[in-house]
Design a protein around this motif. Sequence first.
Motif, mmCIF file in Angstrom:
data_model
loop_
_atom_site.group_PDB
_atom_site.id
_atom_site.type_symbol
_atom_site.label_atom_id
_atom_site.label_comp_id
_atom_site.label_asym_id
_atom_site.label_seq_id
_atom_site.Cartn_x
_atom_site.Cartn_y
_atom_site.Cartn_z
ATOM 1 N N ILE A 261 0.838 -1.206 0.000
ATOM 2 C CA ILE A 261 0.000 0.000 0.000
ATOM 3 C C ILE A 261 0.869 1.251 0.000
ATOM 4 O O ILE A 261 0.574 2.235 -0.689
ATOM 5 C CB ILE A 261 -0.961 -0.014 1.210
ATOM 6 N N ASP A 262 1.955 1.217 0.776
ATOM 7 C CA ASP A 262 2.872 2.367 0.800
ATOM 8 C C ASP A 262 3.492 2.609 -0.581
ATOM 9 O O ASP A 262 3.670 3.759 -0.999
ATOM 10 C CB ASP A 262 3.984 2.137 1.829
ATOM 11 N N GLU A 263 3.814 1.525 -1.285
ATOM 12 C CA GLU A 263 4.345 1.676 -2.643
ATOM 13 C C GLU A 263 3.302 2.317 -3.558
ATOM 14 O O GLU A 263 3.627 3.203 -4.374
ATOM 15 C CB GLU A 263 4.763 0.313 -3.198
ATOM 16 N N LEU A 264 2.043 1.868 -3.422
ATOM 17 C CA LEU A 264 0.962 2.425 -4.243
ATOM 18 C C LEU A 264 0.760 3.908 -3.927
ATOM 19 O O LEU A 264 0.566 4.730 -4.835
ATOM 20 C CB LEU A 264 -0.328 1.632 -3.989
ATOM 21 N N LYS A 265 0.830 4.260 -2.649
ATOM 22 C CA LYS A 265 0.692 5.666 -2.260
ATOM 23 C C LYS A 265 1.832 6.496 -2.839
ATOM 24 O O LYS A 265 1.619 7.630 -3.319
ATOM 25 C CB LYS A 265 0.679 5.796 -0.731
ATOM 26 N N TYR A 266 3.042 5.949 -2.803
ATOM 27 C CA TYR A 266 4.207 6.670 -3.313
ATOM 28 C C TYR A 266 4.081 6.915 -4.815
ATOM 29 O O TYR A 266 4.418 8.008 -5.309
ATOM 30 C CB TYR A 266 5.469 5.878 -3.002
ATOM 31 N N ARG A 267 3.582 5.932 -5.544
ATOM 32 C CA ARG A 267 3.535 6.042 -7.007
ATOM 33 C C ARG A 267 2.346 6.865 -7.507
ATOM 34 O O ARG A 267 2.366 7.334 -8.645
ATOM 35 C CB ARG A 267 3.478 4.645 -7.618
ATOM 36 N N THR A 268 1.303 7.013 -6.690
ATOM 37 C CA THR A 268 0.101 7.708 -7.168
ATOM 38 C C THR A 268 -0.256 8.947 -6.361
ATOM 39 O O THR A 268 -1.092 9.742 -6.802
ATOM 40 C CB THR A 268 -1.110 6.757 -7.134
ATOM 41 N N GLY A 269 0.317 9.092 -5.166
ATOM 42 C CA GLY A 269 -0.064 10.218 -4.313
ATOM 43 C C GLY A 269 -1.354 9.978 -3.558
ATOM 44 O O GLY A 269 -1.989 10.936 -3.087
ATOM 45 N N LEU A 270 -1.753 8.730 -3.433
ATOM 46 C CA LEU A 270 -2.963 8.387 -2.689
ATOM 47 C C LEU A 270 -2.882 8.834 -1.237
ATOM 48 O O LEU A 270 -1.818 8.799 -0.624
ATOM 49 C CB LEU A 270 -3.183 6.870 -2.706
#
Length: 473
Positions: free
Chosen positions: A193-202
């Motif tokens: 999830i942290d990777e997804l947040k980093y890549r999208t700004g979620l």
Amino acid sequence: MNISPRFCRPNGPISWIAQRNLTANEASVALRPFYFLVHPDRFAQLPKIREQNEKSLQIFNGYLNDLYPHQPSLSSHRPIEVAFSIHNKVTREIEDVKISLSGTDPRNIVAHALERCRLPTRGLPRGRTRSPPRSAPKTHGANPNDLMAMYLRRKKKASPPNDIFSRLNGKRDHAIRMSKEYESSKITMKDDIDELKYRTGLKDVIWQIEWTEAHMKRCIHGVLRMLNQTDLEVKELIQNALYKSTLRFGRGSFVCCDGSLQFGADQVPEMWQQACEEASVRRSQLPNLHAMTAKLRELLPGATILTPHHRGLAQTTQQMHTLIVRIENKEPAVKSKLGKYTDGNVVQVMTSYDELAVGVDGRLCIPCNVDVSALLEFLQQSAGDGKLLQKRMQEARQELEKEAALVAGELGLPILDWESNLPLDAVLKSVRRLPTMDQQAKDLIKGLHVRLSTNTTVAIQGDGKISLPLDWT
């Protein structure tokens, strides 16, 4: 799961036949679409259907639970027929479905339930076979009635499914190990999830439905793969749609009433991509939703208008517009009468195939296509009940939370909670009984997460939680 002996012919020898097996966890995962379809909470505005589905679900789960951990050699159950009511997606009407429960093969029961509700069975794991034992029992000439009597005697001696000590004795270490494994997997998923947040700004990821950990991981990995495999233009579009937003996983892909984005957890990435492509246009409707909410407050003065964050923005906007037009087209005298009964109430606009009803928490559920005269009559009869129920529910919830905190501290439970669809008064009675259990049972659950549920059996869940029925002993 044990393989059951089956008769090859009446009064003939018993042969061991390799059977298709389904673990309890696989059955639970395969039945998720079925549970979602028949869940009592989907019929909160239809008390009779809600009660029927709740009772039928208890019977259905109880029948399945009796087959685990050991599949009985011969079923002690006579065939049972349970009735559910579901929403027909084609006709948009309530449809009655009857499901027959018979036999001892969980896979057949799960497949039958899915097929009766016209749900796909392709997610059902393929059957596995077991090798026959080296020496099959020699029962030539055995009488089936004698074997059935033997089975019934053994079942009678068996401990009741809602007895805490007998169901958990010797399994505490297993529950602790499962809990630790679950926590470890949560850390792994947090990294994803942290990777997804980093890549999208979620900003955040929210689960609208209680999925298994494995399914949640697949959803996160699916979004990451979608970002990896799309071209640069589409990737930028997805990133823009998710930037500084909340990503929800639930049923269906759409923009929500708070501007967040929901991906259908049971949908393919192409549907997620389409939701991202439409996000900017859909979010432009947010001012319209706010304006219509304000307008509805004028027409129903004193009422709190609910627009749940997780609901679809386009659908909610259309529903509120339809209701506003219907009220606006009525004479001023009728509109002024509506305002006499709405002060202090909580109002939620529902779909066109819902009914006028007072929700379990006291909210007034109003279909968008309601006849205004019928609405006025409903408010005259039920608005007072709604406010009274709101007050009672709030008091009951506060009392339950206070009692649960005291009991959890007394028994050394890190978490004591309950499923949201349970009646609060019944939960409170069950919570108050917990300190009265004997010391052996207290020692078994100490330090574990305990959850009161609609399940009729004391069980250890996949994440190490101890699931207790309300009538535990």
